[in-house]
Design a protein around this motif. Structure first.
Motif, PDB file in Angstrom:
ATOM      1  N   GLU A   1       7.626 -26.858  -0.707  1.00 23.42           N
ATOM      2  CA  GLU A   1       7.976 -25.551  -1.259  1.00 23.42           C
ATOM      3  C   GLU A   1       8.595 -25.702  -2.648  1.00 23.42           C
ATOM      4  OE1 GLU A   1       7.487 -22.558  -0.164  1.00 23.42           O
ATOM      5  OE2 GLU A   1       7.224 -22.611   2.003  1.00 23.42           O
ATOM      6  N   ALA A   2       9.485 -26.679  -2.812  1.00 22.05           N
ATOM      7  CA  ALA A   2      10.139 -26.888  -4.113  1.00 22.05           C
ATOM      8  C   ALA A   2       9.130 -27.340  -5.161  1.00 22.05           C
ATOM      9  CB  ALA A   2      11.260 -27.912  -3.966  1.00 22.05           C
ATOM     10  N   ALA A   3       8.196 -28.211  -4.767  1.00 23.10           N
ATOM     11  CA  ALA A   3       7.215 -28.740  -5.723  1.00 23.10           C
ATOM     12  C   ALA A   3       6.276 -27.654  -6.221  1.00 23.10           C
ATOM     13  CB  ALA A   3       6.428 -29.880  -5.080  1.00 23.10           C
ATOM     14  N   LYS A   4       5.738 -26.859  -5.317  1.00 27.27           N
ATOM     15  CA  LYS A   4       4.786 -25.826  -5.750  1.00 27.27           C
ATOM     16  C   LYS A   4       5.483 -24.761  -6.575  1.00 27.27           C
ATOM     17  CE  LYS A   4       4.811 -22.785  -1.646  1.00 27.27           C
ATOM     18  NZ  LYS A   4       3.996 -22.161  -0.590  1.00 27.27           N
ATOM     19  N   ALA A   5       6.739 -24.439  -6.240  1.00 20.42           N
ATOM     20  CA  ALA A   5       7.491 -23.467  -7.034  1.00 20.42           C
ATOM     21  C   ALA A   5       7.780 -24.005  -8.433  1.00 20.42           C
ATOM     22  CB  ALA A   5       8.796 -23.122  -6.326  1.00 20.42           C
ATOM     23  N   SER A   6       8.113 -25.278  -8.514  1.00 23.43           N
ATOM     24  CA  SER A   6       8.360 -25.897  -9.812  1.00 23.43           C
ATOM     25  C   SER A   6       7.097 -25.888 -10.667  1.00 23.43           C
ATOM     26  CB  SER A   6       8.847 -27.340  -9.606  1.00 23.43           C
ATOM     27  OG  SER A   6       9.004 -28.006 -10.839  1.00 23.43           O
ATOM     28  N   ASP A   7       5.952 -26.142 -10.044  1.00 20.93           N
ATOM     29  CA  ASP A   7       4.673 -26.135 -10.769  1.00 20.93           C
ATOM     30  C   ASP A   7       4.361 -24.747 -11.328  1.00 20.93           C
ATOM     31  OD1 ASP A   7       4.354 -28.789 -10.095  1.00 20.93           O
ATOM     32  OD2 ASP A   7       3.071 -28.375  -8.364  1.00 20.93           O
ATOM     33  N   VAL A   8       4.546 -23.715 -10.500  1.00 20.62           N
ATOM     34  CA  VAL A   8       4.274 -22.349 -10.949  1.00 20.62           C
ATOM     35  C   VAL A   8       5.228 -21.958 -12.080  1.00 20.62           C
ATOM     36  CG1 VAL A   8       4.356 -19.915 -10.267  1.00 20.62           C
ATOM     37  CG2 VAL A   8       3.249 -21.582  -8.791  1.00 20.62           C
ATOM     38  N   SER A   9       6.499 -22.340 -11.941  1.00 16.67           N
ATOM     39  CA  SER A   9       7.477 -22.049 -13.001  1.00 16.67           C
ATOM     40  C   SER A   9       7.062 -22.683 -14.318  1.00 16.67           C
ATOM     41  CB  SER A   9       8.860 -22.578 -12.598  1.00 16.67           C
ATOM     42  OG  SER A   9       9.329 -21.955 -11.433  1.00 16.67           O
ATOM     43  N   LEU A  10       6.657 -23.953 -14.243  1.00 16.75           N
ATOM     44  CA  LEU A  10       6.260 -24.665 -15.455  1.00 16.75           C
ATOM     45  C   LEU A  10       5.014 -24.033 -16.065  1.00 16.75           C
ATOM     46  CD1 LEU A  10       6.650 -27.084 -17.347  1.00 16.75           C
ATOM     47  CD2 LEU A  10       5.234 -28.440 -15.782  1.00 16.75           C
ATOM     48  N   ALA A  11       4.039 -23.690 -15.232  1.00 15.48           N
ATOM     49  CA  ALA A  11       2.805 -23.083 -15.738  1.00 15.48           C
ATOM     50  C   ALA A  11       3.088 -21.763 -16.440  1.00 15.48           C
ATOM     51  CB  ALA A  11       1.821 -22.866 -14.590  1.00 15.48           C
ATOM     52  N   ALA A  12       3.899 -20.912 -15.812  1.00 16.16           N
ATOM     53  CA  ALA A  12       4.202 -19.605 -16.399  1.00 16.16           C
ATOM     54  C   ALA A  12       4.967 -19.752 -17.705  1.00 16.16           C
ATOM     55  CB  ALA A  12       4.999 -18.765 -15.402  1.00 16.16           C
ATOM     56  N   SER A  13       5.954 -20.626 -17.725  1.00 23.92           N
ATOM     57  CA  SER A  13       6.785 -20.793 -18.917  1.00 23.92           C
ATOM     58  C   SER A  13       6.006 -21.398 -20.081  1.00 23.92           C
ATOM     59  CB  SER A  13       8.006 -21.660 -18.591  1.00 23.92           C
ATOM     60  OG  SER A  13       8.822 -21.026 -17.633  1.00 23.92           O
TER      61      SER A  13
ATOM     62  N   ALA B   1      15.056 -24.702  -6.048  1.00 26.02           N
ATOM     63  CA  ALA B   1      15.308 -26.122  -5.817  1.00 26.02           C
ATOM     64  C   ALA B   1      16.746 -26.356  -5.347  1.00 26.02           C
ATOM     65  CB  ALA B   1      15.039 -26.908  -7.097  1.00 26.02           C
ATOM     66  N   ALA B   2      17.691 -25.574  -5.879  1.00 28.33           N
ATOM     67  CA  ALA B   2      19.106 -25.768  -5.545  1.00 28.33           C
ATOM     68  C   ALA B   2      19.459 -25.227  -4.169  1.00 28.33           C
ATOM     69  CB  ALA B   2      19.978 -25.100  -6.605  1.00 28.33           C
ATOM     70  N   THR B   3      18.792 -24.142  -3.754  1.00 31.26           N
ATOM     71  CA  THR B   3      19.167 -23.481  -2.503  1.00 31.26           C
ATOM     72  C   THR B   3      18.199 -23.736  -1.357  1.00 31.26           C
ATOM     73  OG1 THR B   3      18.002 -21.422  -3.088  1.00 31.26           O
ATOM     74  CG2 THR B   3      20.292 -21.646  -3.812  1.00 31.26           C
ATOM     75  N   GLY B   4      16.982 -24.183  -1.672  1.00 31.66           N
ATOM     76  CA  GLY B   4      16.005 -24.470  -0.631  1.00 31.66           C
ATOM     77  C   GLY B   4      15.338 -23.244  -0.038  1.00 31.66           C
ATOM     78  N   GLY B   5      15.523 -22.070  -0.659  1.00 24.99           N
ATOM     79  CA  GLY B   5      14.911 -20.848  -0.145  1.00 24.99           C
ATOM     80  C   GLY B   5      14.793 -19.810  -1.240  1.00 24.99           C
ATOM     81  N   TYR B   6      14.108 -18.711  -0.898  1.00 22.32           N
ATOM     82  CA  TYR B   6      13.826 -17.677  -1.895  1.00 22.32           C
ATOM     83  C   TYR B   6      14.898 -16.593  -1.963  1.00 22.32           C
ATOM     84  CZ  TYR B   6       9.153 -19.717  -2.006  1.00 22.32           C
ATOM     85  OH  TYR B   6       8.101 -20.584  -2.148  1.00 22.32           O
ATOM     86  N   ARG B   7      15.793 -16.515  -0.995  1.00 24.45           N
ATOM     87  CA  ARG B   7      16.722 -15.392  -0.903  1.00 24.45           C
ATOM     88  C   ARG B   7      17.638 -15.298  -2.114  1.00 24.45           C
ATOM     89  NH1 ARG B   7      21.500 -13.802   2.330  1.00 24.45           N
ATOM     90  NH2 ARG B   7      21.163 -11.621   2.938  1.00 24.45           N
ATOM     91  N   MET B   8      18.152 -16.419  -2.567  1.00 23.39           N
ATOM     92  CA  MET B   8      19.108 -16.394  -3.672  1.00 23.39           C
ATOM     93  C   MET B   8      18.451 -16.036  -5.002  1.00 23.39           C
ATOM     94  SD  MET B   8      21.890 -16.748  -2.185  1.00 23.39           S
ATOM     95  CE  MET B   8      22.939 -16.826  -3.635  1.00 23.39           C
ATOM     96  N   ILE B   9      17.124 -16.121  -5.069  1.00 23.20           N
ATOM     97  CA  ILE B   9      16.412 -15.677  -6.272  1.00 23.20           C
ATOM     98  C   ILE B   9      16.643 -14.187  -6.483  1.00 23.20           C
ATOM     99  CG2 ILE B   9      14.110 -15.273  -7.237  1.00 23.20           C
ATOM    100  CD1 ILE B   9      13.259 -17.945  -6.062  1.00 23.20           C
ATOM    101  N   TRP B  10      16.620 -13.419  -5.381  1.00 27.83           N
ATOM    102  CA  TRP B  10      16.860 -11.984  -5.495  1.00 27.83           C
ATOM    103  C   TRP B  10      18.275 -11.689  -5.983  1.00 27.83           C
ATOM    104  CZ3 TRP B  10      12.788  -9.043  -5.566  1.00 27.83           C
ATOM    105  CH2 TRP B  10      11.654  -9.385  -4.829  1.00 27.83           C
TER     106      TRP B  10
END
Length: 443
Positions: A77-89, A413-422
């Motif tokens: 989950e952390a790896a794919k999220a990091s990849d999407v973040s990098l691609a978008a940025s 990556a820091a929290t291990g989940g999507y909730r804190m993003i909100w």
């Protein structure tokens, strides 16, 4: 106008269809093959995500084998999220860096096909090259490189396309033309989501090609049917590069413009933090989670539900703020409403909560897009240099959208989940509201 609208639709369809649906799902496929190797390759990802939710709720005690799978899932989950973040940025950063240069270059282009057409055709070719690279990619690095190429088509096609309004549309019709363009951008994004959602289940990564071919065809249609006059006889003045660069700092020396600039950066920062991982939240955040094909079909519906609210808010808020001669309450209110919208899925991780969030966010974003632009125009320090300083305002939007995905990836990556993003997005959008209060020249 018809040709212009088609090109605008095709460009934003790339962002909606590829950036929001196909790219994240393709990254997910590539990373899954890297993390779930051997016997783990047969694991049902949706069932594993459901197990993670049960363990987190204390309903199940995992076995040693399950605990191992859950550890791999967290890293995945952390790896794919990091990849999407990098691609978008990277895509936004590349577009942001190239757009001013392409704009200046197109102004100074002298050819029998006019000033804008050569750059638009080059951009369409880059878009096609980018989607071909993505289609053939067998690594995340190749995929991100292809997406960056496809995205810079916005600088090469979109920038010169916007300039054709100034070049060729009479002053009394530019407002209508700009409105058509703005609405076209919103609708194009949703169309892109719909096409990607319908096509991915049947064509997989072959869906990329639909978008590349479409951009090429409609761009060629524009430069052929809506042909520009030759620019060969136009005068070409000498330009001081140093003086040109220095002029971009003029507006930022004025306090009111700075506050509006900062508010826009933070507002778009917060919004992009919450929207970066939409396709993944449908699979891994809401309960029950969806499989990739269901998520691809649901993503367009979320935006379709929010679109009427956005369009209605754009019409009502713009006229209302003009009538009462007030801007700040609308911009502040939109920022607060966007923050409130993010509290809904933060408290209730369910599909209905995402639908509710998109409706509330549609109202907030529609209001913000219209009235914040009017506020920016009202605080311009030099109306004779409006084009230059509005470009700085556009830079604020791009900057916020560029750093948002990075922040979202870091939080995950820091929290291990999507909730804190909100929660992060809620705080950022509230800060954006506070940044408008110091503006003095405009009520």
């Amino acid at each position: 106008m018809a040709c212009y609208l088609l090109v605008a639709l095709s460009l934003t369809a790339i962002l909606g269809g590829i950036g929001t649906v196909i790219l994240p799902l393709h990254i997910q496929q590539l990373e899954f093959a890297q993390f779930f190797v051997g016997a783990m390759g047969q694991v049902n990802l949706q069932e594993l995500i459901a197990l993670k939710a049960q363990v987190a709720a204390g309903a199940v005690s995992p076995s040693a084998e399950q605990q191992k799978l859950l550890g791999v899932l967290t890293a995945f989950e952390a790896a794919k999220a990091s990849d999407v973040s990098l691609a978008a940025s990277l895509a936004i950063a590349a577009t942001m860096a190239l757009q001013p240069a392409v704009g200046v270059a197109s102004d100074r282009t002298r050819s029998r096909w006019g000033r804008r057409a050569p750059w638009m055709v080059a951009g369409a070719a880059l878009a096609m090259l980018g989607v071909l690279t993505m289609y053939l990619a067998d690594s995340v690095g190749q995929l991100i490189a292809g997406y960056t190429l496809a995205s810079v088509a916005h600088a090469f096609v979109g920038g010169p396309l916007s300039a054709t309004i100034v070049d060729r549309v009479p002053a009394l019709k530019r407002g209508m033309m700009s409105a058509v363009a703005g609405i076209g951008l919103l609708i194009g994004y949703v169309i892109g989501l719909g096409v990607a959602g319908a096509a991915f289940g049947k064509l997989g990564t072959g869906s990329y090609l639909i978008f590349g071919v479409t951009v090429c065809l409609v761009t060629l249609l524009f430069v052929t049917l809506s042909r520009d006059a030759s620019s060969g006889a136009l005068p070409l003045d000498k330009v001081s590069v140093a003086g040109h660069l220095k002029s971009f700092t003029v507006a930022l020396r004025h306090a009111d413009f700075r506050w509006v600039f900062v508010a826009r950066v933070v507002m778009l920062f917060g919004y992009s933090v919450s929207s970066t991982f939409g396709i993944y939240m449908l699979q891994s955040y809401i309960e029950p989670g969806l499989n990739p094909e269901e998520a691809a079909r649901t993503m367009p519906l979320l935006h379709v539900v929010g679109l009427p609210a956005t369009l209605l808010a754009m019409v009502i808020s713009g006229r209302w703020s003009d009538r009462i001669h007030r801007r700040k309450p609308f911009v502040i209110g939109a920022s607060i409403l966007l923050s409130v919208s993010m509290a809904v899925p933060f408290v209730w991780p369910a599909l209905w909560a995402l639908y509710a969030q998109h409706v509330l966010a549609g109202i907030a974003v529609g209001t913000f897009l219209v009235v914040d632009q009017a506020l920016l125009i009202d605080v311009l320090p030099d109306k004779d240099a409006a084009g230059r300083d509005l470009g700085i305002g556009a830079l604020a939007s791009n900057l916020g959208q560029a750093i948002g995905p990075i922040m979202a990836g870091g939080v995950l990556a820091a929290t291990g989940g999507y909730r804190m993003i909100w929660l992060t997005a809620m705080v950022l959008t509230l800060i954006a509201a506070l940044a408008i209060f110091p503006v003095k020249r405009v009520r």
